[in-house]
Design a protein around this motif. Structure first.
Motif, PDB file in Angstrom:
ATOM      1  N   ASP A 102       0.808  -1.078   0.021  1.00 13.03           N
ATOM      2  CA  ASP A 102       0.116  -0.066  -0.084  1.00 13.03           C
ATOM      3  C   ASP A 102       1.032   1.257   0.006  1.00 13.03           C
ATOM      4  O   ASP A 102       1.617   1.582   0.870  1.00 13.03           O
ATOM      5  CB  ASP A 102      -0.856  -0.086   1.448  1.00 13.03           C
ATOM      6  CG  ASP A 102      -2.018  -1.044   1.333  1.00 13.03           C
ATOM      7  OD1 ASP A 102      -2.071  -1.770   0.272  1.00 13.03           O
ATOM      8  OD2 ASP A 102      -2.448  -1.245   2.468  1.00 13.03           O
ATOM      9  N   GLN A 103       0.735   1.829  -1.226  1.00 12.98           N
ATOM     10  CA  GLN A 103       2.039   3.033  -1.236  1.00 12.98           C
ATOM     11  C   GLN A 103       1.321   3.836  -2.285  1.00 12.98           C
ATOM     12  O   GLN A 103       0.491   3.563  -3.054  1.00 12.98           O
ATOM     13  CB  GLN A 103       3.144   2.387  -1.548  1.00 12.98           C
ATOM     14  CG  GLN A 103       4.446   3.081  -1.706  1.00 12.98           C
ATOM     15  CD  GLN A 103       4.913   3.772  -0.442  1.00 12.98           C
ATOM     16  OE1 GLN A 103       4.553   4.765   0.021  1.00 12.98           O
ATOM     17  NE2 GLN A 103       5.622   2.976   0.644  1.00 12.98           N
ATOM     18  N   ASP A 104       1.857   5.202  -2.149  1.00 14.17           N
ATOM     19  CA  ASP A 104       1.832   6.252  -3.474  1.00 14.17           C
ATOM     20  C   ASP A 104       2.932   5.803  -4.549  1.00 14.17           C
ATOM     21  O   ASP A 104       4.029   5.789  -4.164  1.00 14.17           O
ATOM     22  CB  ASP A 104       2.135   7.520  -2.931  1.00 14.17           C
ATOM     23  CG  ASP A 104       1.140   8.156  -2.051  1.00 14.17           C
ATOM     24  OD1 ASP A 104      -0.081   7.956  -2.225  1.00 14.17           O
ATOM     25  OD2 ASP A 104       1.278   8.936  -1.044  1.00 14.17           O
ATOM     26  N   TYR A 105       2.382   5.532  -5.787  1.00 16.52           N
ATOM     27  CA  TYR A 105       3.336   5.181  -6.809  1.00 16.52           C
ATOM     28  C   TYR A 105       3.515   6.211  -7.676  1.00 16.52           C
ATOM     29  O   TYR A 105       2.385   6.962  -8.082  1.00 16.52           O
ATOM     30  CB  TYR A 105       3.035   3.785  -7.323  1.00 16.52           C
ATOM     31  CG  TYR A 105       3.123   2.566  -6.609  1.00 16.52           C
ATOM     32  CD1 TYR A 105       4.233   1.749  -6.733  1.00 16.52           C
ATOM     33  CD2 TYR A 105       2.222   2.231  -5.574  1.00 16.52           C
ATOM     34  CE1 TYR A 105       4.599   0.612  -6.044  1.00 16.52           C
ATOM     35  CE2 TYR A 105       2.766   1.173  -4.773  1.00 16.52           C
ATOM     36  CZ  TYR A 105       3.848   0.130  -5.198  1.00 16.52           C
ATOM     37  OH  TYR A 105       4.074  -0.821  -4.295  1.00 16.52           O
ATOM     38  N   CYS A 106       4.553   6.556  -8.548  1.00 13.50           N
ATOM     39  CA  CYS A 106       4.540   7.506  -9.296  1.00 13.50           C
ATOM     40  C   CYS A 106       5.139   7.142 -10.722  1.00 13.50           C
ATOM     41  O   CYS A 106       6.242   6.227 -10.668  1.00 13.50           O
ATOM     42  CB  CYS A 106       5.485   8.674  -8.873  1.00 13.50           C
ATOM     43  SG  CYS A 106       4.900   9.444  -7.576  1.00 13.50           S
ATOM     44  N   TRP A 107       4.578   7.346 -11.821  1.00  6.82           N
ATOM     45  CA  TRP A 107       5.209   6.939 -13.241  1.00  6.82           C
ATOM     46  C   TRP A 107       5.812   8.198 -13.455  1.00  6.82           C
ATOM     47  O   TRP A 107       5.128   9.376 -13.619  1.00  6.82           O
ATOM     48  CB  TRP A 107       3.718   6.763 -14.078  1.00  6.82           C
ATOM     49  CG  TRP A 107       3.599   5.218 -14.090  1.00  6.82           C
ATOM     50  CD1 TRP A 107       3.865   4.442 -14.877  1.00  6.82           C
ATOM     51  CD2 TRP A 107       2.791   4.825 -13.214  1.00  6.82           C
ATOM     52  NE1 TRP A 107       3.293   3.207 -14.535  1.00  6.82           N
ATOM     53  CE2 TRP A 107       2.486   3.217 -13.415  1.00  6.82           C
ATOM     54  CE3 TRP A 107       1.996   5.215 -11.909  1.00  6.82           C
ATOM     55  CZ2 TRP A 107       1.559   2.501 -12.643  1.00  6.82           C
ATOM     56  CZ3 TRP A 107       1.193   4.037 -11.090  1.00  6.82           C
ATOM     57  CH2 TRP A 107       1.145   2.860 -11.650  1.00  6.82           C
ATOM     58  N   MET A 108       7.029   8.234 -13.787  1.00 11.00           N
ATOM     59  CA  MET A 108       7.865   9.378 -14.100  1.00 11.00           C
ATOM     60  C   MET A 108       8.596   9.317 -15.564  1.00 11.00           C
ATOM     61  O   MET A 108       9.285   8.216 -15.723  1.00 11.00           O
ATOM     62  CB  MET A 108       8.832   9.724 -12.977  1.00 11.00           C
ATOM     63  CG  MET A 108       9.561  10.949 -13.014  1.00 11.00           C
ATOM     64  SD  MET A 108      10.461  11.172 -11.532  1.00 11.00           S
ATOM     65  CE  MET A 108      11.381  12.557 -11.937  1.00 11.00           C
ATOM     66  N   TRP A 109       8.478  10.466 -16.271  1.00 13.70           N
ATOM     67  CA  TRP A 109       9.463  10.458 -17.314  1.00 13.70           C
ATOM     68  C   TRP A 109      10.346  11.864 -17.491  1.00 13.70           C
ATOM     69  O   TRP A 109       9.834  13.046 -17.095  1.00 13.70           O
ATOM     70  CB  TRP A 109       8.222  10.621 -18.569  1.00 13.70           C
ATOM     71  CG  TRP A 109       7.481   9.649 -18.877  1.00 13.70           C
ATOM     72  CD1 TRP A 109       7.784   8.515 -19.782  1.00 13.70           C
ATOM     73  CD2 TRP A 109       6.015   9.282 -18.252  1.00 13.70           C
ATOM     74  NE1 TRP A 109       6.669   7.570 -19.642  1.00 13.70           N
ATOM     75  CE2 TRP A 109       5.746   8.201 -18.543  1.00 13.70           C
ATOM     76  CE3 TRP A 109       5.479   9.902 -17.313  1.00 13.70           C
ATOM     77  CZ2 TRP A 109       4.501   7.635 -18.310  1.00 13.70           C
ATOM     78  CZ3 TRP A 109       4.432   9.526 -16.996  1.00 13.70           C
ATOM     79  CH2 TRP A 109       3.837   7.980 -17.356  1.00 13.70           C
ATOM     80  N   THR A 110      11.526  11.830 -17.705  1.00 15.42           N
ATOM     81  CA  THR A 110      12.496  12.768 -17.759  1.00 15.42           C
ATOM     82  C   THR A 110      12.898  13.149 -19.131  1.00 15.42           C
ATOM     83  O   THR A 110      13.522  12.088 -19.976  1.00 15.42           O
ATOM     84  CB  THR A 110      13.766  12.497 -16.640  1.00 15.42           C
ATOM     85  OG1 THR A 110      13.062  12.146 -15.438  1.00 15.42           O
ATOM     86  CG2 THR A 110      14.728  13.846 -16.656  1.00 15.42           C
ATOM     87  N   ASN A 111      12.968  14.207 -19.449  1.00  8.59           N
ATOM     88  CA  ASN A 111      13.558  14.768 -20.782  1.00  8.59           C
ATOM     89  C   ASN A 111      14.925  15.085 -20.768  1.00  8.59           C
ATOM     90  O   ASN A 111      15.291  16.299 -20.288  1.00  8.59           O
ATOM     91  CB  ASN A 111      12.600  15.873 -21.488  1.00  8.59           C
ATOM     92  CG  ASN A 111      12.895  16.036 -23.092  1.00  8.59           C
ATOM     93  OD1 ASN A 111      13.991  15.815 -23.546  1.00  8.59           O
ATOM     94  ND2 ASN A 111      12.157  16.940 -23.507  1.00  8.59           N
ATOM     95  N   LYS A 112      15.781  14.242 -21.377  1.00  8.90           N
ATOM     96  CA  LYS A 112      16.969  14.858 -21.316  1.00  8.90           C
ATOM     97  C   LYS A 112      17.659  15.515 -22.462  1.00  8.90           C
ATOM     98  O   LYS A 112      18.592  15.852 -22.719  1.00  8.90           O
ATOM     99  CB  LYS A 112      18.255  13.600 -20.886  1.00  8.90           C
ATOM    100  CG  LYS A 112      17.923  12.933 -19.764  1.00  8.90           C
ATOM    101  CD  LYS A 112      18.497  13.812 -18.461  1.00  8.90           C
ATOM    102  CE  LYS A 112      18.467  12.983 -17.278  1.00  8.90           C
ATOM    103  NZ  LYS A 112      18.692  13.831 -16.109  1.00  8.90           N
ATOM    104  N   ALA A 113      16.630  15.557 -23.657  1.00  5.05           N
ATOM    105  CA  ALA A 113      16.894  16.099 -25.022  1.00  5.05           C
ATOM    106  C   ALA A 113      17.065  17.514 -24.828  1.00  5.05           C
ATOM    107  O   ALA A 113      16.435  18.209 -23.734  1.00  5.05           O
ATOM    108  CB  ALA A 113      15.975  15.491 -25.942  1.00  5.05           C
ATOM    109  N   GLY A 114      17.447  18.064 -26.111  1.00  7.40           N
ATOM    110  CA  GLY A 114      17.390  19.828 -26.246  1.00  7.40           C
ATOM    111  C   GLY A 114      16.146  20.151 -26.774  1.00  7.40           C
ATOM    112  O   GLY A 114      15.985  21.265 -26.960  1.00  7.40           O
ATOM    113  N   GLN A 115      14.774  19.173 -27.000  1.00 10.22           N
ATOM    114  CA  GLN A 115      13.838  19.857 -27.405  1.00 10.22           C
ATOM    115  C   GLN A 115      12.599  19.206 -26.835  1.00 10.22           C
ATOM    116  O   GLN A 115      12.806  18.225 -25.942  1.00 10.22           O
ATOM    117  CB  GLN A 115      13.715  19.608 -28.994  1.00 10.22           C
ATOM    118  CG  GLN A 115      13.573  18.233 -29.291  1.00 10.22           C
ATOM    119  CD  GLN A 115      14.928  17.525 -29.298  1.00 10.22           C
ATOM    120  OE1 GLN A 115      15.931  18.259 -29.484  1.00 10.22           O
ATOM    121  NE2 GLN A 115      14.885  16.067 -29.725  1.00 10.22           N
ATOM    122  N   PRO A 116      11.306  20.041 -26.884  1.00 12.60           N
ATOM    123  CA  PRO A 116      10.258  19.385 -26.019  1.00 12.60           C
ATOM    124  C   PRO A 116       9.835  17.908 -26.624  1.00 12.60           C
ATOM    125  O   PRO A 116      10.101  17.704 -27.849  1.00 12.60           O
ATOM    126  CB  PRO A 116       9.250  20.413 -26.282  1.00 12.60           C
ATOM    127  CG  PRO A 116       9.651  21.652 -26.843  1.00 12.60           C
ATOM    128  CD  PRO A 116      11.227  21.335 -27.343  1.00 12.60           C
TER     129      PRO A 116
END
Length: 125
Positions: A102-116
């Protein structure tokens, strides 16, 4: 439901100004047990969708992006961060999270590129 992790972003934004542009999304399940979202992740920023899950739940997830993103599913145990899933430089993926606690779970995406990068993701109970 208010996400307790949001309160961490305010002080984090003071210490790390890049966090001010991060997108934290509360997971709001539909009556059919689905959550879908579309967001643009700015260069050097992240998008994160978080919500409380119960042990023994099984969540199918998938995402598609217009460019590569670093991806993880995580939760916090005290000061430690646990990663049931972690992958780098993906423009899409899918899988299933079998909730162990039982927990708060997060899906996370990080943009390391130079454009959106445009990101579309779906979660389903």
């Amino acid at each position: 439901m208010t996400n307790p992790l949001r309160s961490l972003l305010v002080p984090l934004a003071v210490l790390w100004p890049a966090a001010a542009q991060a997108e934290v999304i509360d997971i709001a399940w539909s009556g059919a047990g689905r959550f879908e979202h579309r967001v643009t992740v700015a260069p050097g920023k992240f998008a994160e969708a978080c919500g409380r899950l119960a042990r023994a739940e099984s969540i199918a997830w998938r995402f598609e992006a217009s460019g590569p993103l670093n991806f993880n599913i995580h939760y916090h145990e005290g000061k430690k961060v646990r990663y049931p899933e972690r992958r780098d430089a993906l423009a899409g993926a899918s899988g299933r999270l079998k909730v162990a606690l039982d927990q708060d779970y997060c899906w996370m995406w990080t943009n390391k590129a130079g454009q959106p990068v445009t990101l579309q993701f779906q979660l389903e109970r």
